[in-house]
Enzyme design. Structure first.
Site, PDB file in Angstrom:
ATOM      1  N   GLU A  16      10.746   7.943 -17.350  1.00  0.00           N
ATOM      2  CA  GLU A  16       9.367   8.412 -17.536  1.00  0.00           C
ATOM      3  C   GLU A  16       8.822   7.974 -18.890  1.00  0.00           C
ATOM      4  O   GLU A  16       7.652   7.599 -19.034  1.00  0.00           O
ATOM      5  CB  GLU A  16       9.309   9.938 -17.431  1.00  0.00           C
ATOM      6  N   LYS A  41      17.632  20.968 -11.343  1.00  0.00           N
ATOM      7  CA  LYS A  41      16.903  19.748 -11.721  1.00  0.00           C
ATOM      8  C   LYS A  41      17.755  18.698 -12.424  1.00  0.00           C
ATOM      9  O   LYS A  41      18.672  19.012 -13.175  1.00  0.00           O
ATOM     10  CB  LYS A  41      15.726  20.105 -12.652  1.00  0.00           C
ATOM     11  N   SER A  88      16.616  21.044 -16.528  1.00  0.00           N
ATOM     12  CA  SER A  88      15.466  21.896 -16.784  1.00  0.00           C
ATOM     13  C   SER A  88      15.964  23.225 -17.331  1.00  0.00           C
ATOM     14  O   SER A  88      17.013  23.718 -16.924  1.00  0.00           O
ATOM     15  CB  SER A  88      14.690  22.117 -15.484  1.00  0.00           C
ATOM     16  N   HIS A 145       0.834  -1.224   0.000  1.00  0.00           N
ATOM     17  CA  HIS A 145       0.000   0.000   0.000  1.00  0.00           C
ATOM     18  C   HIS A 145       0.862   1.266   0.000  1.00  0.00           C
ATOM     19  O   HIS A 145       0.424   2.310   0.463  1.00  0.00           O
ATOM     20  CB  HIS A 145      -0.952   0.048   1.203  1.00  0.00           C
TER      21      HIS A 145
END
Ligand code: ARG
Length: 469
Positions: free
Chosen positions: A301, A294, A288, A167
């Site tokens: 992804e 970043k 970024s 969970h």
């Protein structure tokens, strides 16, 4: 325009234009052509045609000389393909007619005999099976390479403790190696699914002809064997019309994509500073344009997202074949792009995942630190109460629950409760309980078959390496 056999309309397809007096409209050509994608079948098409020609000669349907000319011509076409000199002609609809038309240019009249006892229906079904078989074989190697990378990291991190979640809540500590080997197992089953699909795929449609078989005395088992198939397909109608082999490929691909997306998702989470479990180098991350700090895991992804394409391909082909009456219909030309696109996608995703697995640096300290909060050794305490004090598990669970509450009230971990506090809930607890409350002791104790104990993980990694040899 009037037609004579000597001067056919150049717009009419010479392979089927006998009953036609005008060429197709421009839009008809555009919707009808498959050359843009089925040129990928050219090697399989040439191989199957060579085998077919040889069989026609053996069975006395064409002469040895004609078959020899055909085979030489097909070899020359392969050479032209390989050197990039082959000229594809969109107006010839598909790869099969491109090859046959070029063969006619190269060898003349004998080319017209190649299509004896054959139709594009059994031809394309054969080519496509050969292509999917090659794709499955290549995929097997690519998945194995990813597995090897995961196993190497798993061995390195057989004893690295991290939080195990259910969970997404801290559940029990596990080892990072164990976690990675879970994916090795999923990939092992993916490979086995693809092997199963390959075995069922490996029957040859060639000789089913248009749909009903042929009156020529062909030898279907000979062509099947020569192309590496186990046997000729038993029913000609089935041979030209089913595409379940492509569906099985896509279904297995979709499950593989699911597995890759789950690992990719974990990579994304783990490299976020909120976790800080792993780091990827410049090779697999991007920056970024506005936020200088970043480091984004774009490759992971994209693997996560590209699963969508693969599911779409499966759904798309299911829908094409669904409710299609026997036998061949042009609908089936739409079978190839989903498979080709999936093959490209999986190749890229597997390469990216393999790259990331080699690239990632784990941070064992960060993982261990994250494994401490949330009382992940509560089960170990309950098990101790069962083992040492002989409590029934349900009661041990209850006692442990009260101790967890006590620890929470004091803002400490279970392992930090002193003996007096422990005894305030269960008076028979002894000092040696503390030995089972560390995360290291917890993982080491879970040495049941398939468990997370470092020794088990090392052994599992070795077994996996041997199996992959
Ligand atoms: N390009 C076609 C396909 O991929 C080849 C088979 C054509 N057969 C036919 N009967 N028109 O399906």
């Amino acid at each position: 325009m009037s037609l004579t056999t000597d001067q056919p309309d150049p717009g009419i397809n010479q392979q089927w234009g006998g009953r036609f007096s005008a060429g197709p409209s421009e839009i008809m050509q555009r919707i009808n052509t498959s050359l843009g994608f089925d040129r990928r079948l050219v090697r399989q098409d040439l191989a199957a045609s060579k085998v077919h020609a040889a069989m026609l000669a053996t069975c006395g349907i064409v002469t040895d000389d004609e078959a020899a000319q055909i085979r030489a011509g097909l070899d020359q076409i392969l050479e032209e393909i390989e050197t990039g000199r082959f000229v594809f002609k969109a107006e010839l609809e598909d790869i099969h007619m491109n090859v046959e038309a070029r063969l006619a240019e190269l060898i003349g009249a004998a080319a017209g005999r190649l299509h004896t006892a054959r139709s594009r229906n059994d031809q394309v079904a054969t080519d496509f099976r050969l292509w999917v078989r090659d794709a499955l074989d290549r995929l097997d190697g690519e998945i194995a390479t990813l597995q090897a990378g995961l196993v190497a990291q798993a061995e390195r991190h057989a004893g690295t403790v991290m939080p195990g979640f259910t969970h997404m809540q801290p559940a029990q500590p596990v080892t990072f190696g164990h976690h990675l080997l879970a994916y090795v197992e999923m990939l092992r089953r993916d490979r086995s699914r693809m092997r199963d699909a390959r075995a069922r795929l490996n029957e040859c449609p060639l000789g089913a002809a248009a749909l009903a078989g042929t009156g020529f005395p062909i030898d279907r088992e000979a062509t099947a064997r020569a192309l590496g198939f186990d046997r000729a397909m038993a029913n000609s109608l089935d041979a030209v019309s089913d595409r379940d082999f492509a569906l099985e490929y896509l279904a297995a691909a979709a499950i593989l994509a699911v597995h890759l997306s789950r690992l990719a998702e974990e990579f994304v989470l783990w490299c976020s500073p909120a976790y800080g479990f792993v780091r990827f180098s410049d090779a697999y991350t991007t920056g970024s344009s506005i936020m200088p700090q970043k480091r984004n895991p774009d490759a992971a992804e994209l693997v996560r997202a590209k699963a969508g394409r693969v599911f779409g391909a499966l759904q798309g082909l299911l829908t094409v074949v669904k409710a299609l009456p026997l036998t061949y219909a042009k609908d089936l030309q739409e079978d190839k792009e989903p498979v080709f696109e999936t093959d490209d996608t999986l190749g890229l995703c597997l390469a990216a995942m393999t790259g990331m697995v080699h690239d990632l640096t784990a941070d064992p300290q960060a993982m261990r630190a994250a494994a401490i909060p949330g009382h992940p050794t509560a089960t170990d305490l309950a098990d101790w109460l069962v083992r040492v004090l002989g409590l029934p598990f349900r009661q041990a669970h209850h006692v442990t629950g009260r101790l967890v509450r006590l620890a929470d009230e004091r803002g400490v971990g279970l392992a930090d409760l002193d003996l007096e506090s422990l005894r305030s809930v269960e008076s028979r607890i002894t000092e040696d309980v503390h030995a089972v409350l560390t995360v290291e002791a917890s993982v080491a104790s879970r040495n049941s078959l398939g468990g997370t104990a470092p020794d088990r993980v090392r052994a599992a990694a070795r077994t996996m390496q041997e199996q992959m040899r």
